[in-house]
Motif scaffolding. Structure first.
Motif, PDB file in Angstrom:
ATOM      1  N   ALA A  91      14.935  24.818  19.486  1.00 45.18           N
ATOM      2  CA  ALA A  91      16.255  22.835  20.847  1.00 45.18           C
ATOM      3  C   ALA A  91      16.333  24.183  21.845  1.00 45.18           C
ATOM      4  O   ALA A  91      16.075  23.502  22.911  1.00 45.18           O
ATOM      5  CB  ALA A  91      17.338  23.332  19.953  1.00 45.18           C
ATOM      6  N   PHE A  92      16.521  25.131  21.866  1.00 48.53           N
ATOM      7  CA  PHE A  92      16.774  25.798  22.930  1.00 48.53           C
ATOM      8  C   PHE A  92      15.921  25.796  23.877  1.00 48.53           C
ATOM      9  O   PHE A  92      15.492  25.598  25.441  1.00 48.53           O
ATOM     10  CB  PHE A  92      17.417  27.458  23.081  1.00 48.53           C
ATOM     11  N   GLU A  93      14.635  26.219  23.188  1.00 47.52           N
ATOM     12  CA  GLU A  93      13.459  27.089  24.013  1.00 47.52           C
ATOM     13  C   GLU A  93      12.462  25.156  24.585  1.00 47.52           C
ATOM     14  O   GLU A  93      12.189  25.721  26.006  1.00 47.52           O
ATOM     15  CB  GLU A  93      11.927  27.162  23.032  1.00 47.52           C
ATOM     16  N   ALA A  94      12.555  24.807  24.169  1.00 47.35           N
ATOM     17  CA  ALA A  94      12.716  23.312  24.812  1.00 47.35           C
ATOM     18  C   ALA A  94      13.549  22.443  25.968  1.00 47.35           C
ATOM     19  O   ALA A  94      12.535  22.638  26.704  1.00 47.35           O
ATOM     20  CB  ALA A  94      12.523  22.045  23.782  1.00 47.35           C
ATOM     21  N   ALA A  95      14.376  22.577  25.782  1.00 42.81           N
ATOM     22  CA  ALA A  95      15.139  22.324  27.025  1.00 42.81           C
ATOM     23  C   ALA A  95      15.288  23.460  27.948  1.00 42.81           C
ATOM     24  O   ALA A  95      14.894  23.101  29.215  1.00 42.81           O
ATOM     25  CB  ALA A  95      17.134  22.625  26.261  1.00 42.81           C
ATOM     26  N   ALA A  96      15.278  24.865  28.146  1.00 37.72           N
ATOM     27  CA  ALA A  96      14.934  25.636  28.841  1.00 37.72           C
ATOM     28  C   ALA A  96      13.758  25.567  29.426  1.00 37.72           C
ATOM     29  O   ALA A  96      13.766  25.267  30.522  1.00 37.72           O
ATOM     30  CB  ALA A  96      15.090  27.017  28.373  1.00 37.72           C
ATOM     31  N   ARG A  97      12.939  25.220  28.948  1.00 37.02           N
ATOM     32  CA  ARG A  97      11.253  24.840  29.335  1.00 37.02           C
ATOM     33  C   ARG A  97      11.421  23.436  30.383  1.00 37.02           C
ATOM     34  O   ARG A  97      10.478  23.572  31.024  1.00 37.02           O
ATOM     35  CB  ARG A  97      10.655  24.736  28.398  1.00 37.02           C
ATOM     36  N   LEU A  98      11.823  22.819  29.746  1.00 41.08           N
ATOM     37  CA  LEU A  98      11.841  21.173  30.424  1.00 41.08           C
ATOM     38  C   LEU A  98      12.755  20.574  31.661  1.00 41.08           C
ATOM     39  O   LEU A  98      13.283  20.130  31.769  1.00 41.08           O
ATOM     40  CB  LEU A  98      12.256  19.655  29.178  1.00 41.08           C
ATOM     41  N   ASN A  99      13.970  21.937  31.667  1.00 34.81           N
ATOM     42  CA  ASN A  99      14.947  22.413  32.503  1.00 34.81           C
ATOM     43  C   ASN A  99      16.018  20.170  31.907  1.00 34.81           C
ATOM     44  O   ASN A  99      16.493  19.444  32.591  1.00 34.81           O
ATOM     45  CB  ASN A  99      15.009  22.066  34.012  1.00 34.81           C
ATOM     46  N   SER A 100      15.874  20.078  30.757  1.00 36.20           N
ATOM     47  CA  SER A 100      17.599  19.208  30.389  1.00 36.20           C
ATOM     48  C   SER A 100      17.194  18.831  28.676  1.00 36.20           C
ATOM     49  O   SER A 100      16.198  18.969  28.096  1.00 36.20           O
ATOM     50  CB  SER A 100      15.881  17.607  30.503  1.00 36.20           C
ATOM     51  N   VAL A 119      27.418  34.074  24.982  1.00 33.69           N
ATOM     52  CA  VAL A 119      27.491  34.030  26.557  1.00 33.69           C
ATOM     53  C   VAL A 119      26.493  32.221  26.905  1.00 33.69           C
ATOM     54  O   VAL A 119      25.987  32.154  26.176  1.00 33.69           O
ATOM     55  CB  VAL A 119      25.801  35.039  26.696  1.00 33.69           C
ATOM     56  N   PRO A 120      26.794  32.440  28.120  1.00 32.95           N
ATOM     57  CA  PRO A 120      26.041  30.969  28.322  1.00 32.95           C
ATOM     58  C   PRO A 120      24.841  31.006  29.078  1.00 32.95           C
ATOM     59  O   PRO A 120      24.163  31.548  29.368  1.00 32.95           O
ATOM     60  CB  PRO A 120      27.178  30.536  29.731  1.00 32.95           C
ATOM     61  N   LEU A 121      23.843  30.104  28.820  1.00 29.73           N
ATOM     62  CA  LEU A 121      22.840  29.759  28.226  1.00 29.73           C
ATOM     63  C   LEU A 121      22.106  28.822  29.662  1.00 29.73           C
ATOM     64  O   LEU A 121      21.457  28.773  30.832  1.00 29.73           O
ATOM     65  CB  LEU A 121      22.232  29.845  27.342  1.00 29.73           C
ATOM     66  N   PHE A 122      23.101  27.953  29.664  1.00 33.24           N
ATOM     67  CA  PHE A 122      22.880  26.490  30.227  1.00 33.24           C
ATOM     68  C   PHE A 122      24.128  26.881  31.208  1.00 33.24           C
ATOM     69  O   PHE A 122      25.374  26.706  30.934  1.00 33.24           O
ATOM     70  CB  PHE A 122      22.333  25.151  29.522  1.00 33.24           C
ATOM     71  N   ARG A 173      23.574  16.548  37.185  1.00 35.39           N
ATOM     72  CA  ARG A 173      22.131  15.194  37.045  1.00 35.39           C
ATOM     73  C   ARG A 173      21.554  16.259  36.397  1.00 35.39           C
ATOM     74  O   ARG A 173      20.035  16.227  36.473  1.00 35.39           O
ATOM     75  CB  ARG A 173      22.101  15.996  38.874  1.00 35.39           C
ATOM     76  N   GLY A 174      21.870  16.899  35.973  1.00 34.39           N
ATOM     77  CA  GLY A 174      21.065  17.679  34.777  1.00 34.39           C
ATOM     78  C   GLY A 174      21.387  19.580  34.268  1.00 34.39           C
ATOM     79  O   GLY A 174      23.393  19.488  34.459  1.00 34.39           O
ATOM     80  N   VAL A 175      20.481  20.479  33.737  1.00 32.11           N
ATOM     81  CA  VAL A 175      21.349  21.499  33.445  1.00 32.11           C
ATOM     82  C   VAL A 175      19.840  22.735  34.114  1.00 32.11           C
ATOM     83  O   VAL A 175      19.613  22.412  34.830  1.00 32.11           O
ATOM     84  CB  VAL A 175      21.524  21.781  31.666  1.00 32.11           C
ATOM     85  N   SER A 176      20.400  23.599  34.435  1.00 34.63           N
ATOM     86  CA  SER A 176      19.869  24.968  35.129  1.00 34.63           C
ATOM     87  C   SER A 176      19.992  26.373  34.148  1.00 34.63           C
ATOM     88  O   SER A 176      21.161  26.088  33.070  1.00 34.63           O
ATOM     89  CB  SER A 176      20.396  25.041  36.555  1.00 34.63           C
ATOM     90  N   LEU A 177      19.288  27.142  33.657  1.00 36.44           N
ATOM     91  CA  LEU A 177      19.418  28.145  33.208  1.00 36.44           C
ATOM     92  C   LEU A 177      20.364  29.084  33.965  1.00 36.44           C
ATOM     93  O   LEU A 177      19.956  29.428  34.916  1.00 36.44           O
ATOM     94  CB  LEU A 177      18.283  29.025  32.611  1.00 36.44           C
ATOM     95  N   THR A 178      20.785  30.391  33.062  1.00 40.46           N
ATOM     96  CA  THR A 178      22.097  31.014  33.446  1.00 40.46           C
ATOM     97  C   THR A 178      20.898  32.391  33.495  1.00 40.46           C
ATOM     98  O   THR A 178      19.411  32.741  33.497  1.00 40.46           O
ATOM     99  CB  THR A 178      23.020  31.803  33.021  1.00 40.46           C
TER     100      THR A 178
END
Length: 304
Positions: A12-21, A49-52, A57-62
């Motif tokens: 779930a993390f990998e997909a969200a990080a790759r897609l930024n959503s 630690v926070p990852l996002f 309007r969306g999320v971005s990686l820390t």
């Protein structure tokens, strides 16, 4: 010792990080956005630690999230490669290829890096020899030979047609540019490959001299076609060169054809023991050789 997060959470993390959503990750994994958000929140709590960074309007990686994503992506790549390899025949292991000296040095070696990159587990042994290895007793797994294709008791398939002509060093031709081909044949030492069979069309000097209506000024005997090319490049004389072997030197401008190319009835054949042509390693090498032969056949031959 830290406990590894569950694989589903990492996915779930990998997909969200790759897609930024979170929503796009949910669609890819066939989950709800709430489920993705919940799994990532659990992962952040477990890691401390926070990852996002969550925005309206969306999320971005820390910064920590970017570092973690890079390592997680590598891990999933390894898993995907391992899964793919399981679905393919095992190619890691030894394979012995017997082939003529000249063909090995001038045709195969310049292309071999591509095979090793494609099949890094293949432990290839090259036996450069002009005699036919006894495949039936295991002296080699596969052989390439130049001939008419008649090899009793072996599986034989055409690999590469060839052509032959009289070659000269470019610097030699440039030293007397007004000479005709017949003058060169009559007044220049001829490099004679003593390993050529009498039945090999146009690969001995007799038909060329007969057609030009001249006699040889002298000959220098050599033991294989590759040595003839090397001696020709050193301006020791003219040689009869096959396109398959001479191509790199022709493209580099070191050698030039003196007369038009002649097709021969001989060609390169790939030989294996009957019933073993579908051995995974043999098949992989055969397919790669056929690909390279097809590409080579498209190369234009230089004119005299």
């Amino acid at each position: 010792m830290p406990v590894s997060p569950p694989l589903n959470t990492l996915r779930a993390f990998e997909a969200a990080a790759r897609l930024n959503s979170f929503s796009a990750a949910a669609g890819e994994l066939h989950l709800t956005a709430a489920a993705i958000s919940h799994r990532i929140k659990e992962l952040e709590q477990a890691l401390g630690v926070p990852l996002f960074i969550r925005r309206a309007r969306g999320v971005s990686l820390t910064e920590a999230g970017r570092r973690y994503q890079a390592r997680i992506a590598d891990a999933f790549g390894i898993i995907a490669s391992a899964t793919t390899e399981l679905s393919q025949p095992p190619l890691a292991g030894p394979l012995v290829l017997s082939l003529p000296h000249g063909f090995c040095r001038h045709w195969l070696l310049p292309r071999l890096a591509g095979l090793l990159a494609r099949h890094p587990g293949l432990r290839l042994t090259l036996q450069a020899e002009d005699r036919l290895a006894d495949l039936r007793t295991g002296q080699a797994d596969l052989a390439i030979r130049f001939g008419a294709g008649d090899y009793p008791g072996l599986h034989s398939e055409l690999l590469l047609d060839d052509a032959v002509t009289v070659l000269a060093a470019a610097r030699l031709l440039d030293s007397r540019p007004r000479r005709r081909p017949g003058d060169w044949l009559a007044n220049t030492p001829l490099l004679d490959d003593i390993g050529v069979r009498a039945t090999e069309p146009w690969s001995s000097w007799r038909p060329w001299l007969r057609e030009a209506g001249v006699e040889a000024a002298g000959t220098i005997g050599v033991t294989d076609a590759g040595l003839a090319l090397d001696a020709c490049r050193q301006r020791l004389g003219l040689c009869l060169g096959r396109w398959s072997l001479a191509q790199p030197l022709l493209q580099a401008g070191e050698l030039r054809p003196l007369l038009p190319w002649r097709g021969t009835d001989f060609a390169y054949y790939l030989l294996s023991r009957p019933g073993e042509e579908d051995n995974p390693r043999i098949r992989a090498l055969r397919l790669w050789l056929q690909e390279q032969a097809t590409l080579f056949a498209r190369e234009p031959r230089p004119s005299p």
